[in-house]
Design a protein around this motif. Structure first.
Motif, PDB file in Angstrom:
ATOM      1  N   TYR A 480       0.837  -1.201   0.000  1.00  0.00           N
ATOM      2  CA  TYR A 480       0.000   0.000   0.000  1.00  0.00           C
ATOM      3  C   TYR A 480       0.876   1.256   0.000  1.00  0.00           C
ATOM      4  O   TYR A 480       1.852   1.358   0.753  1.00  0.00           O
ATOM      5  CB  TYR A 480      -0.911  -0.012   1.224  1.00  0.00           C
ATOM      6  CG  TYR A 480      -1.692   1.272   1.410  1.00  0.00           C
ATOM      7  CD1 TYR A 480      -2.837   1.511   0.656  1.00  0.00           C
ATOM      8  CD2 TYR A 480      -1.264   2.231   2.335  1.00  0.00           C
ATOM      9  CE1 TYR A 480      -3.551   2.686   0.815  1.00  0.00           C
ATOM     10  CE2 TYR A 480      -1.978   3.409   2.508  1.00  0.00           C
ATOM     11  CZ  TYR A 480      -3.125   3.628   1.740  1.00  0.00           C
ATOM     12  OH  TYR A 480      -3.833   4.800   1.892  1.00  0.00           O
ATOM     13  N   ARG A 481       0.494   2.192  -0.860  1.00  0.00           N
ATOM     14  CA  ARG A 481       1.202   3.480  -0.931  1.00  0.00           C
ATOM     15  C   ARG A 481       0.185   4.589  -0.735  1.00  0.00           C
ATOM     16  O   ARG A 481      -0.813   4.664  -1.456  1.00  0.00           O
ATOM     17  CB  ARG A 481       1.897   3.640  -2.278  1.00  0.00           C
ATOM     18  CG  ARG A 481       3.029   2.656  -2.511  1.00  0.00           C
ATOM     19  CD  ARG A 481       3.671   2.850  -3.867  1.00  0.00           C
ATOM     20  NE  ARG A 481       4.741   1.865  -4.125  1.00  0.00           N
ATOM     21  CZ  ARG A 481       5.406   1.792  -5.275  1.00  0.00           C
ATOM     22  NH1 ARG A 481       5.132   2.657  -6.266  1.00  0.00           N
ATOM     23  NH2 ARG A 481       6.349   0.875  -5.436  1.00  0.00           N
ATOM     24  N   ASP A 482       0.452   5.384   0.237  1.00  0.00           N
ATOM     25  CA  ASP A 482      -0.473   6.470   0.556  1.00  0.00           C
ATOM     26  C   ASP A 482      -0.571   7.433  -0.623  1.00  0.00           C
ATOM     27  O   ASP A 482       0.440   7.831  -1.218  1.00  0.00           O
ATOM     28  CB  ASP A 482       0.011   7.206   1.812  1.00  0.00           C
ATOM     29  CG  ASP A 482      -1.062   8.125   2.370  1.00  0.00           C
ATOM     30  OD1 ASP A 482      -2.248   7.934   2.008  1.00  0.00           O
ATOM     31  OD2 ASP A 482      -0.702   9.026   3.157  1.00  0.00           O
ATOM     32  N   GLN A 484      -2.054   6.821  -3.554  1.00  0.00           N
ATOM     33  CA  GLN A 484      -2.369   6.179  -4.822  1.00  0.00           C
ATOM     34  C   GLN A 484      -3.846   5.811  -4.889  1.00  0.00           C
ATOM     35  O   GLN A 484      -4.473   5.470  -3.880  1.00  0.00           O
ATOM     36  CB  GLN A 484      -1.508   4.928  -5.020  1.00  0.00           C
ATOM     37  CG  GLN A 484      -0.059   5.240  -5.357  1.00  0.00           C
ATOM     38  CD  GLN A 484       0.626   4.030  -5.992  1.00  0.00           C
ATOM     39  OE1 GLN A 484       0.195   2.900  -5.844  1.00  0.00           O
ATOM     40  NE2 GLN A 484       1.720   4.295  -6.706  1.00  0.00           N
ATOM     41  N   ARG A 485      -4.376   5.838  -6.113  1.00  0.00           N
ATOM     42  CA  ARG A 485      -5.797   5.564  -6.324  1.00  0.00           C
ATOM     43  C   ARG A 485      -5.993   4.119  -6.793  1.00  0.00           C
ATOM     44  O   ARG A 485      -5.038   3.408  -7.082  1.00  0.00           O
ATOM     45  CB  ARG A 485      -6.356   6.526  -7.352  1.00  0.00           C
ATOM     46  CG  ARG A 485      -6.245   8.009  -6.969  1.00  0.00           C
ATOM     47  CD  ARG A 485      -6.589   8.883  -8.162  1.00  0.00           C
ATOM     48  NE  ARG A 485      -5.708   8.581  -9.302  1.00  0.00           N
ATOM     49  CZ  ARG A 485      -5.901   9.047 -10.527  1.00  0.00           C
ATOM     50  NH1 ARG A 485      -6.956   9.834 -10.780  1.00  0.00           N
ATOM     51  NH2 ARG A 485      -5.059   8.743 -11.498  1.00  0.00           N
ATOM     52  N   ARG A 487      -7.164   3.186  -9.590  1.00  0.00           N
ATOM     53  CA  ARG A 487      -6.689   3.048 -10.957  1.00  0.00           C
ATOM     54  C   ARG A 487      -5.192   2.791 -11.006  1.00  0.00           C
ATOM     55  O   ARG A 487      -4.688   2.033 -11.855  1.00  0.00           O
ATOM     56  CB  ARG A 487      -7.025   4.325 -11.747  1.00  0.00           C
ATOM     57  CG  ARG A 487      -6.664   4.256 -13.218  1.00  0.00           C
ATOM     58  CD  ARG A 487      -7.525   3.243 -13.930  1.00  0.00           C
ATOM     59  NE  ARG A 487      -6.967   2.884 -15.235  1.00  0.00           N
ATOM     60  CZ  ARG A 487      -7.547   2.071 -16.089  1.00  0.00           C
ATOM     61  NH1 ARG A 487      -8.709   1.497 -15.763  1.00  0.00           N
ATOM     62  NH2 ARG A 487      -6.996   1.806 -17.244  1.00  0.00           N
ATOM     63  N   ASP A 488      -4.435   3.373 -10.091  1.00  0.00           N
ATOM     64  CA  ASP A 488      -2.982   3.179 -10.068  1.00  0.00           C
ATOM     65  C   ASP A 488      -2.632   1.714  -9.788  1.00  0.00           C
ATOM     66  O   ASP A 488      -1.725   1.150 -10.422  1.00  0.00           O
ATOM     67  CB  ASP A 488      -2.352   4.071  -9.008  1.00  0.00           C
ATOM     68  CG  ASP A 488      -2.570   5.560  -9.312  1.00  0.00           C
ATOM     69  OD1 ASP A 488      -2.634   5.905 -10.513  1.00  0.00           O
ATOM     70  OD2 ASP A 488      -2.703   6.344  -8.363  1.00  0.00           O
ATOM     71  N   TYR A 489      -3.354   1.112  -8.848  1.00  0.00           N
ATOM     72  CA  TYR A 489      -3.070  -0.286  -8.521  1.00  0.00           C
ATOM     73  C   TYR A 489      -3.482  -1.208  -9.667  1.00  0.00           C
ATOM     74  O   TYR A 489      -2.816  -2.215  -9.932  1.00  0.00           O
ATOM     75  CB  TYR A 489      -3.791  -0.695  -7.227  1.00  0.00           C
ATOM     76  CG  TYR A 489      -3.194  -0.054  -5.996  1.00  0.00           C
ATOM     77  CD1 TYR A 489      -2.052  -0.592  -5.406  1.00  0.00           C
ATOM     78  CD2 TYR A 489      -3.754   1.083  -5.432  1.00  0.00           C
ATOM     79  CE1 TYR A 489      -1.490  -0.009  -4.283  1.00  0.00           C
ATOM     80  CE2 TYR A 489      -3.199   1.678  -4.314  1.00  0.00           C
ATOM     81  CZ  TYR A 489      -2.066   1.123  -3.734  1.00  0.00           C
ATOM     82  OH  TYR A 489      -1.512   1.706  -2.631  1.00  0.00           O
ATOM     83  N   ASP A 491      -3.416  -0.440 -12.819  1.00  0.00           N
ATOM     84  CA  ASP A 491      -2.376  -0.290 -13.837  1.00  0.00           C
ATOM     85  C   ASP A 491      -1.146  -1.099 -13.471  1.00  0.00           C
ATOM     86  O   ASP A 491      -0.496  -1.710 -14.339  1.00  0.00           O
ATOM     87  CB  ASP A 491      -2.009   1.178 -14.014  1.00  0.00           C
ATOM     88  CG  ASP A 491      -3.116   1.991 -14.673  1.00  0.00           C
ATOM     89  OD1 ASP A 491      -3.994   1.360 -15.321  1.00  0.00           O
ATOM     90  OD2 ASP A 491      -3.134   3.222 -14.521  1.00  0.00           O
ATOM     91  N   ARG A 492      -0.796  -1.106 -12.195  1.00  0.00           N
ATOM     92  CA  ARG A 492       0.365  -1.882 -11.751  1.00  0.00           C
ATOM     93  C   ARG A 492       0.123  -3.391 -11.902  1.00  0.00           C
ATOM     94  O   ARG A 492       1.077  -4.164 -11.968  1.00  0.00           O
ATOM     95  CB  ARG A 492       0.707  -1.545 -10.305  1.00  0.00           C
ATOM     96  CG  ARG A 492       1.260  -0.137 -10.134  1.00  0.00           C
ATOM     97  CD  ARG A 492       1.350   0.234  -8.664  1.00  0.00           C
ATOM     98  NE  ARG A 492       2.242  -0.676  -7.923  1.00  0.00           N
ATOM     99  CZ  ARG A 492       2.366  -0.650  -6.603  1.00  0.00           C
ATOM    100  NH1 ARG A 492       1.644   0.218  -5.885  1.00  0.00           N
ATOM    101  NH2 ARG A 492       3.180  -1.479  -6.005  1.00  0.00           N
TER     102      ARG A 492
END
Length: 562
Positions: A480-482, A484-485, A487-489, A491-492
């Motif tokens: 988890y990265r504070d 990030q949305r 959609r970002d996950y 895409d990853r």
């Protein structure tokens, strides 16, 4: 065409009738908005069971067998086991009879090694000694008698050994209510069971297992109750003689016993009527049995009573009565389980009216490791209702679309493809198991709900990961990265697949809550669930399938594709 119209009209009337009856049942069930979902489900089930019980004379027992199909208690006793192997040796109380063979060995002043028969007068003839009366003696007394007789002639230096080597076979009549009445051979020390087994056993439809007599010259010398043998191993010790008769009486008054018992049977009373307490000596009740449905017919007509065991034991039973035993007593305590991140035991026996927060106060946790704001409960009643709701949706899907007619050949081809799609989807959906998760975490607080027997309380571990599943190229877990949305996950995880529904992405919380990702803030430990799009042109079918896919995602946390 006329038949189709009539069929549709009947279907509409049936649906309207079902909806009307469902509405009337729902109208009688109170469901306050501030109560938990599981409690409302339980109240509805309780109301339904109460309504069913009001129409009967006690609880409905699905295991109770038809009394006509029950076998009498003891019917499996005679399967050839008693006649197949003869007992070695004689019983200790056997008495010598004419025709028996006695081995006598003497040494010293008299040298003798002979097998001597017992003659019709009950004597054996010992050379150089004469006749010795031995009839009626037991094996233990025989040696003393022979030694004394020899000692009267040879007074010094004589040793004697005797052994009852063989006995005279006897023929015994077996009659009455047995399968094959007749005259059967055996030894005097054989048991009643040996002769009955040779006769095929007692007729289970008409013979008595409790009133068996042994007759000698028309006089009763013994009575046998096989119930005492079956339960206590008690059987009269007899010595049969030539011409004895075993008489099996007609079956007496029978009472049917079923429900929470080791096995359902019809039991024979000792007379025309008998106290239930006496009958229960032979019945093996399951643990926890508390009540029985007691029914039958008397001069005044049929009757039925629902009694606890203490009251039942005082009742007089008669022919044709039925007893259905049940466990109908609420335990004052319940057993719940705790899983996840905590210290101490994982199972707790608590009062039936205990609340969640009362139990949580007694469970030590490390707040640095346990996510105490995401506690949830797995409840059996919720899982059952989730399963029933899913099954109803699947049945409605099959009924609505698999039986639909087609007007053209092209439409028929489309219907065939849709039917294959639906059948495959339904088959896979039925294999999924709902999790029965009851969400109790709300706004960072835990609601104080009542606990139920079998509840599993989940205290999840704090997580620093996000899991992406469903219609993404590479489903995986990520740190988890504070900031990030969702959609970002995605895409990853390689982005969405071609089957993904971009407008149907869910977040499954550790607390069991499932929310729309578009309207929720991402948290550590969440699972991003991308649901599949429905590849059908029929808008109504697409809508129905989408609803079921969403239902499966909420109850099972699985993105089931088509």
């Amino acid at each position: 065409m006329i038949r189709r119209c009539l069929w549709l009209a009947c279907a509409v009337l049936l649906l309207l009738s079902t909806a009307s009856s469902a509405q009337s049942i729902s109208a009688r069930v109170e469901s306050p908005v501030d109560r938990e979902t599981g409690d409302v489900f339980d109240d509805l089930e309780t109301t339904t069971r109460s309504a069913e019980r009001a129409l009967t004379y006690g609880p409905r027992d699905t295991r109770a067998a038809d009394s006509e199909g029950m076998r009498p208690f003891g019917a499996n006793l005679f399967t050839g086991g008693f006649r197949s192997v003869r007992a070695a040796g004689l019983n200790p109380t056997y008495q010598v009879m004419p025709g028996d063979q006695i081995t006598i060995r003497a040494w010293g002043a008299l040298e003798l090694d002979r097998v001597l028969p017992v003659d019709a007068q009950g004597n054996i003839f010992i050379p150089q000694v004469g006749p010795v009366f031995v009839q009626g003696m037991t094996a233990s007394a025989l040696n003393r008698e022979v030694e004394q007789a020899i000692g009267e002639v040879f007074t010094d230096n004589v040793s004697v050994y005797t052994n009852l080597q063989g006995v005279q076979p006897v023929a015994v009549f077996v009659t009455g209510f047995v399968r094959q009445p007749g005259r059967y051979a055996g030894t005097p020390s054989d048991s009643v069971l040996n002769f009955l087994d040779q006769a095929g056993g007692i007729d289970p439809a008409s013979g008595s297992f409790r009133r068996i007599e042994v007759l000698r010259q028309g006089q009763r010398i013994a009575s046998v109750d096989l119930y005492r043998f079956l339960l206590n191993g008690h059987l009269p010790t007899l010595q049969f003689e030539e011409g004895d008769t075993i008489l099996v009486a007609q079956q007496g008054a029978m009472v049917s016993v079923s429900g929470e018992v080791a096995a359902s049977h019809r039991y024979e009373l000792s007379g025309t009527q008998e106290r239930a307490d006496a009958l229960l000596r032979w019945v093996s009740l399951n643990p926890g049995v508390s009540h029985a449905l007691y029914s039958g017919t008397r001069d005044s007509g049929p009757f039925a009573q629902y009694l606890n065991l203490a009251d039942l034991r005082r009742q007089d039973l008669r022919a044709g009565d039925e007893l259905v035993f049940t466990r109908d007593q609420r335990d004052p305590t319940i057993l719940v389980q705790v899983e996840g991140r905590f210290h101490g035991p994982s199972r707790f026996t608590i009062p039936r009216d205990a609340q969640l927060l009362e139990l949580l106060d007694s469970i030590p946790v490390d707040p640095r490791l346990a996510d105490v704001h995401s506690i949830s409960i797995k409840r059996q009643s919720v899982a059952r209702r989730q399963r029933e709701s899913l099954e109803e949706s699947l049945r409605r899907l099959e009924t609505t679309y698999l039986g639909a007619s087609s007007a053209t050949v092209v439409e028929a081809d489309i219907r065939v493809k849709e039917a294959e799609l639906i059948q495959d989807f339904v088959a896979r959906a039925r294999e999924l198991e709902p999790n029965g998760r009851l969400v109790v975490a709300e706004g960072g607080r835990i609601r104080n709900v009542g606990l139920q027997d079998g509840d599993i309380i989940t205290i999840p571990e704090r997580s620093d990961s996000i899991f992406v599943s469903g219609e993404v190229v590479v489903p995986q877990a990520m740190v988890y990265r504070d900031g990030q949305r969702v959609r970002d996950y995605i895409d990853r995880a390689g982005g969405l697949t071609r089957r993904a529904d971009r407008n149907n992405i869910l977040l499954a919380r550790q607390s069991g809550e499932v929310v729309d990702a578009a309207n929720a803030q991402l948290r550590p430990g969440d699972e991003i669930l991308v649901l599949p799009a429905v590849p059908v042109k029929n808008l109504e079918l697409a809508k129905t399938l989408a609803e079921i896919i969403f239902q499966i995602a909420v109850t099972s946390r699985v993105a089931l594709d088509l």
